[in-house]
Design a protein around this motif. Structure first.
Motif, PDB file in Angstrom:
ATOM      1  N   LEU A  95      65.476 -63.129 -67.465  1.00  0.00           N
ATOM      2  CA  LEU A  95      66.613 -62.756 -67.108  1.00  0.00           C
ATOM      3  C   LEU A  95      67.372 -61.014 -67.104  1.00  0.00           C
ATOM      4  O   LEU A  95      66.933 -61.241 -68.187  1.00  0.00           O
ATOM      5  CB  LEU A  95      67.921 -63.557 -67.520  1.00  0.00           C
ATOM      6  N   ALA A  96      67.801 -60.527 -66.126  1.00  0.00           N
ATOM      7  CA  ALA A  96      67.880 -59.090 -66.192  1.00  0.00           C
ATOM      8  C   ALA A  96      69.573 -59.359 -66.028  1.00  0.00           C
ATOM      9  O   ALA A  96      70.491 -59.981 -65.068  1.00  0.00           O
ATOM     10  CB  ALA A  96      67.469 -58.493 -64.971  1.00  0.00           C
ATOM     11  N   VAL A  97      70.172 -58.625 -67.167  1.00  0.00           N
ATOM     12  CA  VAL A  97      71.759 -58.328 -66.739  1.00  0.00           C
ATOM     13  C   VAL A  97      71.875 -56.933 -66.661  1.00  0.00           C
ATOM     14  O   VAL A  97      72.117 -56.562 -66.927  1.00  0.00           O
ATOM     15  CB  VAL A  97      72.080 -58.347 -68.167  1.00  0.00           C
ATOM     16  N   THR A  98      72.694 -56.812 -65.073  1.00  0.00           N
ATOM     17  CA  THR A  98      73.528 -55.905 -65.411  1.00  0.00           C
ATOM     18  C   THR A  98      75.048 -55.493 -65.813  1.00  0.00           C
ATOM     19  O   THR A  98      75.890 -56.574 -66.082  1.00  0.00           O
ATOM     20  CB  THR A  98      74.339 -55.041 -64.180  1.00  0.00           C
ATOM     21  N   GLY A  99      76.042 -54.605 -66.154  1.00  0.00           N
ATOM     22  CA  GLY A  99      76.385 -53.569 -66.878  1.00  0.00           C
ATOM     23  C   GLY A  99      76.819 -54.553 -68.235  1.00  0.00           C
ATOM     24  O   GLY A  99      77.226 -55.128 -69.391  1.00  0.00           O
ATOM     25  N   ALA A 100      75.045 -54.843 -69.309  1.00  0.00           N
ATOM     26  CA  ALA A 100      74.908 -55.534 -69.794  1.00  0.00           C
ATOM     27  C   ALA A 100      75.555 -55.059 -71.482  1.00  0.00           C
ATOM     28  O   ALA A 100      75.632 -55.680 -72.802  1.00  0.00           O
ATOM     29  CB  ALA A 100      73.499 -55.450 -70.128  1.00  0.00           C
ATOM     30  N   ALA A 101      76.367 -53.706 -71.394  1.00  0.00           N
ATOM     31  CA  ALA A 101      77.865 -53.485 -72.623  1.00  0.00           C
ATOM     32  C   ALA A 101      78.666 -53.711 -72.164  1.00  0.00           C
ATOM     33  O   ALA A 101      79.469 -53.821 -73.402  1.00  0.00           O
ATOM     34  CB  ALA A 101      77.264 -51.353 -72.170  1.00  0.00           C
ATOM     35  N   GLY A 102      78.988 -54.491 -71.496  1.00  0.00           N
ATOM     36  CA  GLY A 102      80.528 -55.004 -71.538  1.00  0.00           C
ATOM     37  C   GLY A 102      80.185 -56.292 -72.344  1.00  0.00           C
ATOM     38  O   GLY A 102      79.870 -56.062 -72.444  1.00  0.00           O
ATOM     39  N   THR A 103      81.472 -57.328 -72.103  1.00  0.00           N
ATOM     40  CA  THR A 103      82.293 -57.975 -72.682  1.00  0.00           C
ATOM     41  C   THR A 103      81.045 -59.223 -71.781  1.00  0.00           C
ATOM     42  O   THR A 103      80.405 -59.438 -72.955  1.00  0.00           O
ATOM     43  CB  THR A 103      83.077 -57.948 -72.920  1.00  0.00           C
ATOM     44  N   LEU A 104      81.160 -58.841 -71.442  1.00  0.00           N
ATOM     45  CA  LEU A 104      80.972 -60.958 -69.967  1.00  0.00           C
ATOM     46  C   LEU A 104      79.147 -60.226 -70.240  1.00  0.00           C
ATOM     47  O   LEU A 104      78.151 -61.201 -70.994  1.00  0.00           O
ATOM     48  CB  LEU A 104      81.034 -59.917 -68.630  1.00  0.00           C
ATOM     49  N   GLY A 105      78.552 -59.204 -70.607  1.00  0.00           N
ATOM     50  CA  GLY A 105      77.232 -58.335 -70.360  1.00  0.00           C
ATOM     51  C   GLY A 105      76.313 -58.641 -72.293  1.00  0.00           C
ATOM     52  O   GLY A 105      75.331 -59.304 -71.986  1.00  0.00           O
ATOM     53  N   ASN A 106      77.350 -59.409 -72.658  1.00  0.00           N
ATOM     54  CA  ASN A 106      77.265 -58.834 -74.138  1.00  0.00           C
ATOM     55  C   ASN A 106      76.341 -60.432 -74.616  1.00  0.00           C
ATOM     56  O   ASN A 106      75.911 -60.587 -75.299  1.00  0.00           O
ATOM     57  CB  ASN A 106      78.499 -58.195 -75.328  1.00  0.00           C
ATOM     58  N   LEU A 112      76.837 -54.629 -58.543  1.00  0.00           N
ATOM     59  CA  LEU A 112      76.119 -54.436 -58.188  1.00  0.00           C
ATOM     60  C   LEU A 112      75.739 -55.197 -56.728  1.00  0.00           C
ATOM     61  O   LEU A 112      75.327 -54.182 -55.580  1.00  0.00           O
ATOM     62  CB  LEU A 112      74.892 -53.457 -58.688  1.00  0.00           C
ATOM     63  N   ASP A 113      75.611 -56.127 -56.638  1.00  0.00           N
ATOM     64  CA  ASP A 113      75.532 -56.572 -55.679  1.00  0.00           C
ATOM     65  C   ASP A 113      74.005 -56.462 -55.018  1.00  0.00           C
ATOM     66  O   ASP A 113      73.030 -56.488 -55.030  1.00  0.00           O
ATOM     67  CB  ASP A 113      76.460 -56.659 -54.467  1.00  0.00           C
ATOM     68  N   GLU A 114      73.669 -56.146 -53.790  1.00  0.00           N
ATOM     69  CA  GLU A 114      72.584 -55.911 -52.744  1.00  0.00           C
ATOM     70  C   GLU A 114      71.717 -54.784 -53.561  1.00  0.00           C
ATOM     71  O   GLU A 114      70.278 -55.027 -53.905  1.00  0.00           O
ATOM     72  CB  GLU A 114      72.973 -55.375 -51.536  1.00  0.00           C
ATOM     73  N   LYS A 115      72.551 -53.751 -54.698  1.00  0.00           N
ATOM     74  CA  LYS A 115      71.504 -52.768 -55.564  1.00  0.00           C
ATOM     75  C   LYS A 115      71.259 -53.129 -56.319  1.00  0.00           C
ATOM     76  O   LYS A 115      70.234 -52.764 -57.191  1.00  0.00           O
ATOM     77  CB  LYS A 115      72.612 -51.795 -55.889  1.00  0.00           C
ATOM     78  N   ALA A 116      71.663 -54.898 -57.060  1.00  0.00           N
ATOM     79  CA  ALA A 116      70.341 -55.259 -58.290  1.00  0.00           C
ATOM     80  C   ALA A 116      69.940 -56.451 -57.367  1.00  0.00           C
ATOM     81  O   ALA A 116      68.259 -57.242 -58.437  1.00  0.00           O
ATOM     82  CB  ALA A 116      71.601 -56.122 -58.770  1.00  0.00           C
ATOM     83  N   ALA A 117      70.013 -57.488 -56.066  1.00  0.00           N
ATOM     84  CA  ALA A 117      69.761 -58.044 -55.559  1.00  0.00           C
ATOM     85  C   ALA A 117      67.844 -58.175 -55.548  1.00  0.00           C
ATOM     86  O   ALA A 117      67.107 -59.033 -55.336  1.00  0.00           O
ATOM     87  CB  ALA A 117      70.174 -59.189 -54.636  1.00  0.00           C
ATOM     88  N   GLY A 118      67.605 -57.269 -55.234  1.00  0.00           N
ATOM     89  CA  GLY A 118      66.411 -56.682 -54.434  1.00  0.00           C
ATOM     90  C   GLY A 118      65.373 -56.782 -56.673  1.00  0.00           C
ATOM     91  O   GLY A 118      64.325 -56.956 -56.230  1.00  0.00           O
ATOM     92  N   ALA A 119      65.719 -56.775 -57.240  1.00  0.00           N
ATOM     93  CA  ALA A 119      65.586 -57.335 -58.592  1.00  0.00           C
ATOM     94  C   ALA A 119      64.623 -58.596 -58.867  1.00  0.00           C
ATOM     95  O   ALA A 119      63.754 -58.858 -59.770  1.00  0.00           O
ATOM     96  CB  ALA A 119      65.780 -56.607 -60.122  1.00  0.00           C
ATOM     97  N   ASP A 141      72.301 -47.290 -59.464  1.00  0.00           N
ATOM     98  CA  ASP A 141      72.321 -47.864 -58.311  1.00  0.00           C
ATOM     99  C   ASP A 141      70.840 -47.971 -58.183  1.00  0.00           C
ATOM    100  O   ASP A 141      69.954 -49.084 -57.336  1.00  0.00           O
ATOM    101  CB  ASP A 141      72.864 -47.148 -57.517  1.00  0.00           C
ATOM    102  N   ASP A 142      69.637 -47.424 -59.147  1.00  0.00           N
ATOM    103  CA  ASP A 142      67.811 -47.827 -58.890  1.00  0.00           C
ATOM    104  C   ASP A 142      67.761 -49.428 -59.785  1.00  0.00           C
ATOM    105  O   ASP A 142      66.434 -49.401 -59.952  1.00  0.00           O
ATOM    106  CB  ASP A 142      67.409 -46.336 -58.514  1.00  0.00           C
ATOM    107  N   VAL A 143      68.795 -49.629 -60.493  1.00  0.00           N
ATOM    108  CA  VAL A 143      68.819 -51.174 -61.688  1.00  0.00           C
ATOM    109  C   VAL A 143      66.609 -51.861 -61.007  1.00  0.00           C
ATOM    110  O   VAL A 143      66.165 -51.981 -61.634  1.00  0.00           O
ATOM    111  CB  VAL A 143      69.580 -51.476 -61.971  1.00  0.00           C
ATOM    112  N   ALA A 144      67.112 -52.094 -59.623  1.00  0.00           N
ATOM    113  CA  ALA A 144      66.299 -53.769 -59.518  1.00  0.00           C
ATOM    114  C   ALA A 144      64.748 -53.012 -59.380  1.00  0.00           C
ATOM    115  O   ALA A 144      63.841 -52.756 -59.661  1.00  0.00           O
ATOM    116  CB  ALA A 144      66.743 -53.432 -57.850  1.00  0.00           C
TER     117      ALA A 144
END
Length: 309
Positions: A147-158, A219-226, A196-199
């Motif tokens: 599983l990849a998690v974006t926004g990982a430092a936020g509360t939901l990401g936590n 990030l929507d489509e910027k993350a979906a490529g991962a 934005d290049d996370v994928a």
């Protein structure tokens, strides 16, 4: 009762301390004397007028996380006066939000606060904790999958990282330079740079893509490529994009968990076992809700600001 409400949408100054009639518990319901309410981005969206209030009349009451003490019990509710509990609140529902001295809740929507945690910290758990639970349920990954998690430092990401590790998943998470230690300490197996290049960065680690992405950074489509072909993508703001390649998009709506007291109680147990970490950025009196919103919108908080009543 005292609330922090909104008579007209706008900036943080739209939040006002107001007096409104007290609600009371009906059959199958309890009333909480709210002691703490967490401040989250959904609250600032409501305040700004970015949420459909469904014909509800002002003053609107924000807040989706509450912790307090049961002070009224309706017939058949099964709780006792004096129980310390936490609750998911729905500002667009008949019971309204958590920025209030009293909150009525269905008996099956609450859970005891984690022992030894305190009401302020407990107020940070319901909304994002249940959002993370729903995410993992909908993605339905098997032990050992990635599983990849974006926004990982936020509360939901936590919560996503910690619950994914508890489920036996491998976790890739993003982080700004200043948050790398935090995200690693939560249990992420791999950390990539936030951006934005996370994928592309995730694909460097997993050339075929990961089994799923939980896109807490929106990030929507910027993350979906991962995501690998046929994998899953969890979205939190109703993205209706089409990644193709057989990738299934899973919209996550925490309002579906309003009656998920049993799931919230499992989160309580995980918090007591130190498998889920509750983070407070600051505690402010309810009268300073506008300051809390300004700080949240300014960015950079790690943990939730909690309002006390």
């Amino acid at each position: 009762m005292k609330i922090v409400g909104i008579r007209a949408f706008g900036g943080p100054e739209a939040l006002e301390v107001l007096d409104v009639p007290e609600p009371h518990a009906g059959p199958g319901q309890v009333r909480l004397r709210v002691r703490a309410a967490a401040v989250s981005p959904t609250d600032t969206m409501l305040r700004s007028g970015l949420q459909d209030m469904g014909g509800q009349e002002p003053p609107y009451i924000p807040g989706m996380d509450a912790a307090g003490v049961v002070d009224e019990v309706g017939d058949g509710a099964g709780w006792r006066i004096g129980d310390e509990v936490m609750a998911l609140a729905l500002p667009r529902s008949v019971h309204r939000g958590a920025y209030a001295e009293y909150l009525v809740a269905p008996a099956d929507s609450i859970a005891r606060v984690p022992a030894g945690i305190g009401l302020e910290a407990a107020a940070t758990l319901p909304m994002n904790g249940l959002t993370a639970v729903q995410t993992l349920e909908k993605l339905a990954l098997r032990e050992g999958q990635v599983l990849a998690v974006t926004g990982a430092a936020g509360t939901l990401g936590n919560y996503l990282i910690q619950l994914a590790k508890e489920a036996g998943l491998t976790v890739v998470a993003d982080a700004a330079e200043k948050d790398i230690h935090l995200v690693s300490a939560l249990g992420a197996d791999h950390v990539v740079r936030r951006g934005d290049d996370v994928a592309e960065q995730i694909r460097e680690l997993f050339p075929d893509g990961v089994d799923a992405v939980a896109d807490a950074a929106v990030l929507d489509e910027k993350a979906a490529g991962a995501v690998r072909d046929g994998g899953g993508f969890a979205t939190y703001r109703g993205w209706n994009g089409e990644p193709g390649r057989g990738v299934m998009v899973h919209p996550i709506w925490v309002r579906e968990e309003y009656h998920s007291g049993a799931k919230l109680d499992r989160l309580r147990a995980l918090a007591e076992a130190d498998l889920v970490s509750l983070r407070i950025a600051d505690v402010l009196p309810a009268e300073r809700a506008a300051d809390a919103h300004r700080r949240l919108e300014g960015g950079g908080l790690r943990g939730r600001i909690v309002l006390t009543f």
